[in-house]
Design a protein around this motif. Structure first.
Motif, PDB file in Angstrom:
ATOM      1  N   GLY A   1     -10.218   7.126  -2.164  1.00 36.62           N
ATOM      2  CA  GLY A   1     -10.006   7.952  -3.348  1.00 36.62           C
ATOM      3  C   GLY A   1     -10.749   9.267  -3.265  1.00 36.62           C
ATOM      4  N   ALA A   2     -11.993   9.236  -2.797  1.00 34.18           N
ATOM      5  CA  ALA A   2     -12.765  10.471  -2.641  1.00 34.18           C
ATOM      6  C   ALA A   2     -12.166  11.357  -1.556  1.00 34.18           C
ATOM      7  CB  ALA A   2     -14.213  10.129  -2.305  1.00 34.18           C
ATOM      8  N   ALA A   3     -11.733  10.729  -0.460  1.00 34.26           N
ATOM      9  CA  ALA A   3     -11.213  11.505   0.673  1.00 34.26           C
ATOM     10  C   ALA A   3      -9.893  12.190   0.342  1.00 34.26           C
ATOM     11  CB  ALA A   3     -11.053  10.603   1.898  1.00 34.26           C
TER      12      ALA A   3
ATOM     13  N   LEU B   1       0.832  -1.204   0.000  1.00 33.77           N
ATOM     14  CA  LEU B   1       0.000   0.000   0.000  1.00 33.77           C
ATOM     15  C   LEU B   1       0.868   1.257   0.000  1.00 33.77           C
ATOM     16  CD1 LEU B   1      -2.671   1.497   0.174  1.00 33.77           C
ATOM     17  CD2 LEU B   1      -2.664   1.087   2.650  1.00 33.77           C
ATOM     18  N   VAL B   2       1.879   1.286   0.860  1.00 31.68           N
ATOM     19  CA  VAL B   2       2.760   2.461   0.904  1.00 31.68           C
ATOM     20  C   VAL B   2       3.600   2.546  -0.359  1.00 31.68           C
ATOM     21  CG1 VAL B   2       4.671   3.565   2.135  1.00 31.68           C
ATOM     22  CG2 VAL B   2       2.769   2.575   3.413  1.00 31.68           C
ATOM     23  N   THR B   3       3.993   1.406  -0.914  1.00 33.16           N
ATOM     24  CA  THR B   3       4.710   1.422  -2.186  1.00 33.16           C
ATOM     25  C   THR B   3       3.863   2.059  -3.272  1.00 33.16           C
ATOM     26  OG1 THR B   3       5.926  -0.594  -1.596  1.00 33.16           O
ATOM     27  CG2 THR B   3       5.868   0.001  -3.913  1.00 33.16           C
ATOM     28  N   VAL B   4       2.582   1.721  -3.303  1.00 30.59           N
ATOM     29  CA  VAL B   4       1.670   2.322  -4.281  1.00 30.59           C
ATOM     30  C   VAL B   4       1.549   3.823  -4.051  1.00 30.59           C
ATOM     31  CG1 VAL B   4      -0.742   2.447  -5.005  1.00 30.59           C
ATOM     32  CG2 VAL B   4       0.344   0.219  -4.699  1.00 30.59           C
ATOM     33  N   VAL B   5       1.330   4.228  -2.801  1.00 29.08           N
ATOM     34  CA  VAL B   5       1.126   5.644  -2.493  1.00 29.08           C
ATOM     35  C   VAL B   5       2.382   6.454  -2.816  1.00 29.08           C
ATOM     36  CG1 VAL B   5       0.723   7.302  -0.633  1.00 29.08           C
ATOM     37  CG2 VAL B   5      -0.627   5.198  -0.736  1.00 29.08           C
ATOM     38  N   VAL B   6       3.525   6.008  -2.327  1.00 30.76           N
ATOM     39  CA  VAL B   6       4.762   6.756  -2.523  1.00 30.76           C
ATOM     40  C   VAL B   6       5.232   6.659  -3.968  1.00 30.76           C
ATOM     41  CG1 VAL B   6       7.197   6.926  -1.862  1.00 30.76           C
ATOM     42  CG2 VAL B   6       5.448   6.546  -0.114  1.00 30.76           C
TER      43      VAL B   6
ATOM     44  N   PRO C   1     -13.797  -4.150  -0.898  1.00 27.96           N
ATOM     45  CA  PRO C   1     -12.712  -3.618  -1.743  1.00 27.96           C
ATOM     46  C   PRO C   1     -13.137  -2.388  -2.529  1.00 27.96           C
ATOM     47  CG  PRO C   1     -12.788  -6.009  -1.891  1.00 27.96           C
ATOM     48  CD  PRO C   1     -14.018  -5.592  -1.135  1.00 27.96           C
ATOM     49  N   LEU C   2     -14.320  -2.433  -3.117  1.00 31.03           N
ATOM     50  CA  LEU C   2     -14.814  -1.297  -3.896  1.00 31.03           C
ATOM     51  C   LEU C   2     -15.124  -0.105  -2.993  1.00 31.03           C
ATOM     52  CD1 LEU C   2     -15.878  -0.064  -6.546  1.00 31.03           C
ATOM     53  CD2 LEU C   2     -18.088  -1.147  -6.048  1.00 31.03           C
ATOM     54  N   ALA C   3     -15.806  -0.360  -1.879  1.00 32.52           N
ATOM     55  CA  ALA C   3     -16.235   0.733  -1.009  1.00 32.52           C
ATOM     56  C   ALA C   3     -15.056   1.403  -0.313  1.00 32.52           C
ATOM     57  CB  ALA C   3     -17.229   0.198   0.029  1.00 32.52           C
ATOM     58  N   VAL C   4     -14.132   0.614   0.211  1.00 29.41           N
ATOM     59  CA  VAL C   4     -12.993   1.184   0.928  1.00 29.41           C
ATOM     60  C   VAL C   4     -12.079   1.935  -0.041  1.00 29.41           C
ATOM     61  CG1 VAL C   4     -10.942   0.660   2.302  1.00 29.41           C
ATOM     62  CG2 VAL C   4     -13.099  -0.512   2.779  1.00 29.41           C
ATOM     63  N   GLY C   5     -11.771   1.310  -1.165  1.00 25.98           N
ATOM     64  CA  GLY C   5     -10.947   1.992  -2.166  1.00 25.98           C
ATOM     65  C   GLY C   5     -11.604   3.265  -2.664  1.00 25.98           C
TER      66      GLY C   5
ATOM     67  N   ALA D   1      -4.114   5.726  -8.520  1.00 23.65           N
ATOM     68  CA  ALA D   1      -3.303   4.529  -8.259  1.00 23.65           C
ATOM     69  C   ALA D   1      -3.633   3.938  -6.894  1.00 23.65           C
ATOM     70  CB  ALA D   1      -1.820   4.884  -8.341  1.00 23.65           C
ATOM     71  N   THR D   2      -3.845   4.788  -5.907  1.00 30.83           N
ATOM     72  CA  THR D   2      -4.146   4.312  -4.557  1.00 30.83           C
ATOM     73  C   THR D   2      -5.481   3.583  -4.504  1.00 30.83           C
ATOM     74  OG1 THR D   2      -2.869   6.129  -3.591  1.00 30.83           O
ATOM     75  CG2 THR D   2      -4.419   4.994  -2.151  1.00 30.83           C
ATOM     76  N   VAL D   3      -6.497   4.110  -5.188  1.00 29.48           N
ATOM     77  CA  VAL D   3      -7.809   3.464  -5.219  1.00 29.48           C
ATOM     78  C   VAL D   3      -7.693   2.046  -5.748  1.00 29.48           C
ATOM     79  CG1 VAL D   3     -10.053   3.458  -6.377  1.00 29.48           C
ATOM     80  CG2 VAL D   3      -9.157   5.576  -5.406  1.00 29.48           C
ATOM     81  N   PHE D   4      -7.059   1.899  -6.905  1.00 32.77           N
ATOM     82  CA  PHE D   4      -6.959   0.575  -7.514  1.00 32.77           C
ATOM     83  C   PHE D   4      -6.044  -0.342  -6.704  1.00 32.77           C
ATOM     84  CE2 PHE D   4      -8.237   2.996 -11.391  1.00 32.77           C
ATOM     85  CZ  PHE D   4      -9.404   2.289 -11.651  1.00 32.77           C
ATOM     86  N   GLY D   5      -4.923   0.198  -6.236  1.00 33.29           N
ATOM     87  CA  GLY D   5      -3.993  -0.619  -5.471  1.00 33.29           C
ATOM     88  C   GLY D   5      -4.602  -1.138  -4.184  1.00 33.29           C
ATOM     89  N   LEU D   6      -5.298  -0.271  -3.449  1.00 31.39           N
ATOM     90  CA  LEU D   6      -5.906  -0.684  -2.190  1.00 31.39           C
ATOM     91  C   LEU D   6      -6.987  -1.733  -2.418  1.00 31.39           C
ATOM     92  CD1 LEU D   6      -6.286  -0.432   0.847  1.00 31.39           C
ATOM     93  CD2 LEU D   6      -7.707   1.602   0.444  1.00 31.39           C
TER      94      LEU D   6
END
Length: 237
Positions: A163-165, A15-20, A155-159, A44-49
């Motif tokens: 992403g919205a936040a 997750l941090v790899t995706v974000v950073v 997965p859909l709701a949390v991601g 990227a974060t939405v899909f990765g998470l």
């Protein structure tokens, strides 16, 4: 338990790899447009998470977040489900270590100094309020789904919520103490100065409490056999 801890370590790390990593790539591709950088980073974060929750949820529940694990432990004290105290400690340690490893990996992939502390200051009341809102909303989403038996859409709701936040909170929604610590180890787009980390973590913990109070108000006390967050896993007790 070893498999669950490995899943939490791996999930937080990736997750941090995706974000950073996506933040570094965004700065490279769109150096003059911060709005576009944030769009690229958040996408990227939405899909990765979402992918990480689908992949690792059956092993550990896909918490990847000490606030979620704390909330699971707290709820479990009443329902008889959830993490024990020792399991909670293991989850949090695995998440924090994984997050740091993820930042180091992202730095290395983009030929940055492998370990470098961020100098990006994120320390003011409006950012802390943003973290309270972001974390409360995340906890609300996760536990509303688990309490209503709809973890299949987690997965859909949390991601989607994260992403919205990114866009509707002043802090761009870290919403995760482990991720916050990990992001301090990369002086890039997604970084946060170590001196700013404690304020964010306190705000996230407050947000977690607010989120659980709201869940309790909506659904009442959890009953025995309540579902595990974020998704049920193989060793749920």
């Amino acid at each position: 338990m070893k498999r669950r801890l490995l899943a939490e370590f791996l999930g937080a790390a990736l997750l941090v790899t995706v974000v950073v990593g996506s933040g570094i790539m965004a700065q490279t591709l769109s150096p003059q447009d911060v709005g576009l950088q944030l769009l690229e980073n958040s996408t990227a974060t939405v899909f990765g998470l979402a992918v990480l929750i689908v992949m690792l949820g059956p092993v550990s529940g896909a918490h990847f977040n000490p606030v979620v694990s704390l909330a699971d432990w707290w709820q479990g004290r009443r329902s008889g489900q959830g993490l024990s105290g020792s399991e909670l400690g293991g989850y949090v340690a695995a998440q924090v270590l994984g997050a740091i490893a993820g930042a180091v990996l992202a730095n290395a992939m983009f030929d940055k100094p492998v370990v470098t502390l961020s100098v990006t200051q994120r320390s003011s009341a409006h950012l802390w309020l943003g973290e309270v809102v972001a974390t409360a909303g995340l906890v609300l989403v996760i536990f509303c789904l688990t309490r209503s038996g709809r973890t299949a859409v987690a997965p859909l709701a949390v991601g989607g919520y994260i992403g919205a936040a990114y866009w509707f909170t002043s802090s761009t929604s870290f919403a995760n103490p482990a991720v916050t610590i990990g992001r301090a180890f990369s002086d890039t787009f997604a970084g946060i100065a170590p001196a700013s980390v404690p304020g964010f973590i306190v705000a996230q913990l407050v947000g977690g409490v607010v989120g659980m109070v709201l869940v309790h108000g909506l659904f009442g006390r959890p009953e025995a056999g309540a579902a595990e967050p974020v998704v049920p896993h193989q060793e749920a007790r």
